[in-house]
Write a protein that holds these residues in place. Structure first.
Motif, PDB file in Angstrom:
ATOM      1  N   GLU A 188      11.178  -0.932  -0.522  1.00 20.79           N
ATOM      2  CA  GLU A 188      12.401  -1.233   0.225  1.00 20.79           C
ATOM      3  C   GLU A 188      12.282  -0.842   1.694  1.00 20.79           C
ATOM      4  OE1 GLU A 188      17.206  -0.458  -0.171  1.00 20.79           O
ATOM      5  OE2 GLU A 188      15.830   0.547  -1.552  1.00 20.79           O
ATOM      6  N   GLN A 189      11.648   0.285   1.965  1.00 21.37           N
ATOM      7  CA  GLN A 189      11.487   0.754   3.339  1.00 21.37           C
ATOM      8  C   GLN A 189      10.297   0.093   4.035  1.00 21.37           C
ATOM      9  OE1 GLN A 189      13.661   2.738   4.977  1.00 21.37           O
ATOM     10  NE2 GLN A 189      14.877   2.523   3.123  1.00 21.37           N
ATOM     11  N   THR A 190       9.184   0.003   3.336  1.00 18.16           N
ATOM     12  CA  THR A 190       7.941  -0.468   3.944  1.00 18.16           C
ATOM     13  C   THR A 190       8.042  -1.905   4.441  1.00 18.16           C
ATOM     14  OG1 THR A 190       6.676   1.061   2.563  1.00 18.16           O
ATOM     15  CG2 THR A 190       5.457  -0.745   3.588  1.00 18.16           C
ATOM     16  N   ILE A 191       8.693  -2.767   3.688  1.00 18.27           N
ATOM     17  CA  ILE A 191       8.762  -4.175   4.090  1.00 18.27           C
ATOM     18  C   ILE A 191       9.566  -4.376   5.372  1.00 18.27           C
ATOM     19  CG2 ILE A 191       8.335  -5.084   1.782  1.00 18.27           C
ATOM     20  CD1 ILE A 191      11.355  -5.610   1.533  1.00 18.27           C
ATOM     21  N   LYS A 192      10.300  -3.359   5.801  1.00 20.23           N
ATOM     22  CA  LYS A 192      11.064  -3.428   7.048  1.00 20.23           C
ATOM     23  C   LYS A 192      10.221  -3.049   8.265  1.00 20.23           C
ATOM     24  CE  LYS A 192      15.308  -2.128   4.649  1.00 20.23           C
ATOM     25  NZ  LYS A 192      16.298  -1.046   4.504  1.00 20.23           N
ATOM     26  N   GLU A 193       9.056  -2.473   8.041  1.00 20.42           N
ATOM     27  CA  GLU A 193       8.200  -2.055   9.152  1.00 20.42           C
ATOM     28  C   GLU A 193       7.687  -3.278   9.902  1.00 20.42           C
ATOM     29  OE1 GLU A 193       5.078   0.622   7.855  1.00 20.42           O
ATOM     30  OE2 GLU A 193       6.454   1.608   6.474  1.00 20.42           O
ATOM     31  N   PRO A 194       7.721  -3.260  11.232  1.00 20.48           N
ATOM     32  CA  PRO A 194       7.274  -4.433  11.988  1.00 20.48           C
ATOM     33  C   PRO A 194       5.803  -4.790  11.760  1.00 20.48           C
ATOM     34  CG  PRO A 194       7.762  -2.587  13.450  1.00 20.48           C
ATOM     35  CD  PRO A 194       8.187  -2.177  12.081  1.00 20.48           C
ATOM     36  N   GLY A 195       4.951  -3.827  11.444  1.00 22.35           N
ATOM     37  CA  GLY A 195       3.536  -4.111  11.238  1.00 22.35           C
ATOM     38  C   GLY A 195       3.166  -4.452   9.811  1.00 22.35           C
ATOM     39  N   CYS A 196       4.156  -4.434   8.906  1.00 21.50           N
ATOM     40  CA  CYS A 196       3.892  -4.751   7.499  1.00 21.50           C
ATOM     41  C   CYS A 196       4.042  -6.254   7.280  1.00 21.50           C
ATOM     42  CB  CYS A 196       4.856  -3.999   6.593  1.00 21.50           C
ATOM     43  SG  CYS A 196       4.643  -4.400   4.849  1.00 21.50           S
ATOM     44  N   GLU A 197       2.967  -6.896   6.867  1.00 24.59           N
ATOM     45  CA  GLU A 197       3.009  -8.334   6.593  1.00 24.59           C
ATOM     46  C   GLU A 197       3.188  -8.618   5.105  1.00 24.59           C
ATOM     47  OE1 GLU A 197      -0.117 -10.497   8.521  1.00 24.59           O
ATOM     48  OE2 GLU A 197       0.111  -9.363  10.376  1.00 24.59           O
ATOM     49  N   VAL A 198       2.589  -7.793   4.267  1.00 28.05           N
ATOM     50  CA  VAL A 198       2.716  -7.937   2.813  1.00 28.05           C
ATOM     51  C   VAL A 198       2.735  -6.543   2.212  1.00 28.05           C
ATOM     52  CG1 VAL A 198       1.629  -8.775   0.693  1.00 28.05           C
ATOM     53  CG2 VAL A 198       1.417 -10.109   2.793  1.00 28.05           C
ATOM     54  N   PHE A 199       3.660  -6.307   1.301  1.00 29.14           N
ATOM     55  CA  PHE A 199       3.662  -5.064   0.531  1.00 29.14           C
ATOM     56  C   PHE A 199       4.250  -5.410  -0.823  1.00 29.14           C
ATOM     57  CE2 PHE A 199       4.741  -0.822  -0.861  1.00 29.14           C
ATOM     58  CZ  PHE A 199       3.691  -0.067  -0.367  1.00 29.14           C
ATOM     59  N   LYS A 200       3.374  -5.755  -1.741  1.00 30.75           N
ATOM     60  CA  LYS A 200       3.792  -6.175  -3.078  1.00 30.75           C
ATOM     61  C   LYS A 200       3.197  -5.218  -4.092  1.00 30.75           C
ATOM     62  CE  LYS A 200       4.388 -10.980  -1.997  1.00 30.75           C
ATOM     63  NZ  LYS A 200       4.913 -12.109  -2.701  1.00 30.75           N
ATOM     64  N   VAL A 201       3.964  -4.954  -5.118  1.00 29.98           N
ATOM     65  CA  VAL A 201       3.517  -4.056  -6.180  1.00 29.98           C
ATOM     66  C   VAL A 201       3.749  -4.748  -7.508  1.00 29.98           C
ATOM     67  CG1 VAL A 201       3.768  -1.786  -7.211  1.00 29.98           C
ATOM     68  CG2 VAL A 201       4.136  -2.075  -4.751  1.00 29.98           C
ATOM     69  N   PHE A 202       2.749  -4.637  -8.369  1.00 28.59           N
ATOM     70  CA  PHE A 202       2.793  -5.252  -9.689  1.00 28.59           C
ATOM     71  C   PHE A 202       2.589  -4.173 -10.744  1.00 28.59           C
ATOM     72  CE2 PHE A 202       1.124  -8.118  -6.539  1.00 28.59           C
ATOM     73  CZ  PHE A 202       1.860  -9.276  -6.712  1.00 28.59           C
ATOM     74  N   GLN A 203       3.436  -4.165 -11.764  1.00 30.15           N
ATOM     75  CA  GLN A 203       3.224  -3.260 -12.894  1.00 30.15           C
ATOM     76  C   GLN A 203       2.516  -4.073 -13.971  1.00 30.15           C
ATOM     77  OE1 GLN A 203       6.773  -1.584 -14.695  1.00 30.15           O
ATOM     78  NE2 GLN A 203       5.622   0.178 -15.447  1.00 30.15           N
ATOM     79  N   HIS A 204       1.462  -3.507 -14.533  1.00 27.07           N
ATOM     80  CA  HIS A 204       0.668  -4.221 -15.520  1.00 27.07           C
ATOM     81  C   HIS A 204       1.465  -4.396 -16.808  1.00 27.07           C
ATOM     82  CE1 HIS A 204      -3.447  -3.575 -13.485  1.00 27.07           C
ATOM     83  NE2 HIS A 204      -2.480  -3.429 -12.589  1.00 27.07           N
ATOM     84  N   HIS A 205       1.403  -5.580 -17.351  1.00 23.51           N
ATOM     85  CA  HIS A 205       2.175  -5.930 -18.537  1.00 23.51           C
ATOM     86  C   HIS A 205       1.743  -5.123 -19.764  1.00 23.51           C
ATOM     87  CE1 HIS A 205       4.521  -8.384 -21.247  1.00 23.51           C
ATOM     88  NE2 HIS A 205       3.446  -8.625 -21.953  1.00 23.51           N
TER      89      HIS A 205
END
Length: 97
Positions: free
Chosen positions: A30-47
């Motif tokens: 929620e915080q990281t994606i607001k950073e101007p230098g962040c282009e992608v920040f995705k997290v996946f939980q393994h099924h």
């Protein structure tokens, strides 16, 4: 041209801490994606292995990544000590010109 910093990180939660880690990661997203230098920040939980998470991060340059690591919310995430192991790699995207 500055080089983007692209990372893929495999994280294993400490035993019985996967749900806590998931909540902490969601707050970090929620915080990281607001950073101007962040282009992608995705997290996946393994099924099939709920204790495993894969992070896919792209920052516009090294400075943006360093700034991310110095943010209070990033430091708070690490201070929670919910992670048993981390395996990460930095990579460069291949493109056809």
């Amino acid at each position: 041209m500055e080089t983007k910093i692209a990372l893929t990180v495999l994280i294993r939660a400490k035993p019985e801490r996967a749900e806590e880690l998931k909540v902490a990661i969601l707050a970090l997203i929620e915080q990281t994606i607001k950073e101007p230098g962040c282009e992608v920040f995705k997290v996946f939980q393994h099924h099939d292995h709920a204790e495993l998470f894969t992070l896919w991060e792209v920052f516009s340059n090294q400075l943006a990544m360093q700034e991310h690591m110095q943010k209070d919310y990033t430091k708070k995430y690490f201070a929670l000590d919910l992670v048993e192991s981390v395996l990460g790699t930095q990579h460069i995207e291949l493109t056809v010109t």
